[in-house]
Design an enzyme around this catalytic site. Sequence first.
Site, PDB file in Angstrom:
ATOM      1  CG  HIS A 186      56.396 -19.373  83.405  1.00  0.00           C
ATOM      2  ND1 HIS A 186      55.408 -20.076  84.083  1.00  0.00           N
ATOM      3  CD2 HIS A 186      56.684 -20.120  82.316  1.00  0.00           C
ATOM      4  CE1 HIS A 186      55.108 -21.172  83.422  1.00  0.00           C
ATOM      5  NE2 HIS A 186      55.873 -21.236  82.357  1.00  0.00           N
ATOM      6  CE  LYS A 239      48.689 -24.508  82.495  1.00  0.00           C
ATOM      7  NZ  LYS A 239      49.278 -24.384  81.144  1.00  0.00           N
ATOM      8  NE  ARG A 259      51.408 -25.217  84.901  1.00  0.00           N
ATOM      9  CZ  ARG A 259      51.347 -26.519  85.146  1.00  0.00           C
ATOM     10  NH1 ARG A 259      51.007 -26.947  86.366  1.00  0.00           N
ATOM     11  NH2 ARG A 259      51.607 -27.403  84.198  1.00  0.00           N
ATOM     12  NE  ARG A 289      55.955 -24.354  85.047  1.00  0.00           N
ATOM     13  CZ  ARG A 289      55.477 -25.505  85.528  1.00  0.00           C
ATOM     14  NH1 ARG A 289      55.577 -25.762  86.821  1.00  0.00           N
ATOM     15  NH2 ARG A 289      54.909 -26.381  84.727  1.00  0.00           N
ATOM     16  CG  HIS A 314      55.580 -30.037  81.689  1.00  0.00           C
ATOM     17  ND1 HIS A 314      56.918 -29.857  81.401  1.00  0.00           N
ATOM     18  CD2 HIS A 314      55.091 -28.785  81.918  1.00  0.00           C
ATOM     19  CE1 HIS A 314      57.218 -28.575  81.464  1.00  0.00           C
ATOM     20  NE2 HIS A 314      56.116 -27.907  81.778  1.00  0.00           N
TER      21      HIS A 314
END
Length: 311
Positions: free
Chosen positions: A255, A176, A152, A258, A281
Site C-alpha cells: 500500500h 472494490k 491495490r 500505492r 476512489h
Amino acid sequence: MTLPAARWVPLFLDAIAAERGAAANTLAAYARDLTHVAEWLAGRGRDFTDASRDDIESYLVDCDTEGLSRATRARRLSAIKQLYRFAFEESLREDNPAVQISGPGRDKRLPKTLTTEEVDRLLDAAEAHGRGPADRARNACLMQVLYATGMRVTELVSLPVSSARGDPRMLLVRGKGDKERMVPLSPPAREALTVWLDHRDGAEEAAQKTRGQPLSPFLFPSHGKAGHLTRHAFYMLIKEFAVEAGVSPAKVTPHTLRHAFATHLLANGADLRSIQTLLGHADVATTEIYTHVLQERLRELVMDHHPLAKD
C-alpha cells in the site's frame, strides 16, 4: 417480520455482497466486527433484536476501556449502524437504536509514502531478487506494475493474464465493489510485463505437457488455493526487497507503493480528479489526503533548510 438474531448478520452480509459487490475481505471484516458485538450483547443477556441505544454506547465505552484504537472503534460502530439500517429497512426492527450515536472519528494520520529515490532502489532490488531468471522477472513485473498503476495489492495479484496480452498500454482493473477502471502502464512496466509473460507462459505450457495441469487464468499463478500469488506472499516479498534496497522495511508495504504513486503524481502536476480515477476512489475527499502529504513535506523542507527556521 420476525427473524432470530443469529440470522441477522448472515442475511446482512448476503445483502451487501449482492447489492454492493462487497469483496470477500470486506465481508470477513464485517463478520468479525459484528460477531464481537453479538458476543458482547449475549454476555449481558441481549441480542441485536432487543439491544438499545444505551447498550450500544456501553459497548463502545468497553471498547475504549480495552484500549482499542479510534479507527477500530469507528469501524465497529459503522458496522453496527449499517446492520441496523438494513434491519430497519427490512422491517426486522421498528426502530434504529444506532442512528443518533456519534462515533469517535478516525485518527487523522498521513499515509506513509516513499521518495522517488527509495522507489528506484526498491525496483532495482526486485529485479535482482529471486532464485532464478523467472523469479526475478516476476518480482520486477510485480513492482513495476504496482508503482506504474497504483493498484491495490488484491487487484494486482489477482490480475487475469488475458488483460496483459498484446503489449497493452492500459490495463483493465476490477476494483472494490466490482467496479472496473483503466490504468496506464509506463514503458518500464510494459517491458517488465513482456519479459515475465515469456517466463510465465513457458512454465505453464511445460506444466501442462508434463503433468497435465490446466493453464492458469492469472498473470501471477501459484499452486495455492487461490490459484494466484496471495497478498500475504507479496507482502513478505516486498519486505525482502526493502532489506536488500536499504530502505526501512517498517515503511514499505504494497500500500505504501500505492501512496507513492499518488503522491509523486500530485507533486509533478497531476490533478486530484485524475488521481482519484486512477486509484479507483469513490470520493475525491479520500484522494485529498495526498495534498496534506505534500504540504507536510514542504513544511519539513523549509524547517530543515531555511536559515531563519533554525534555533
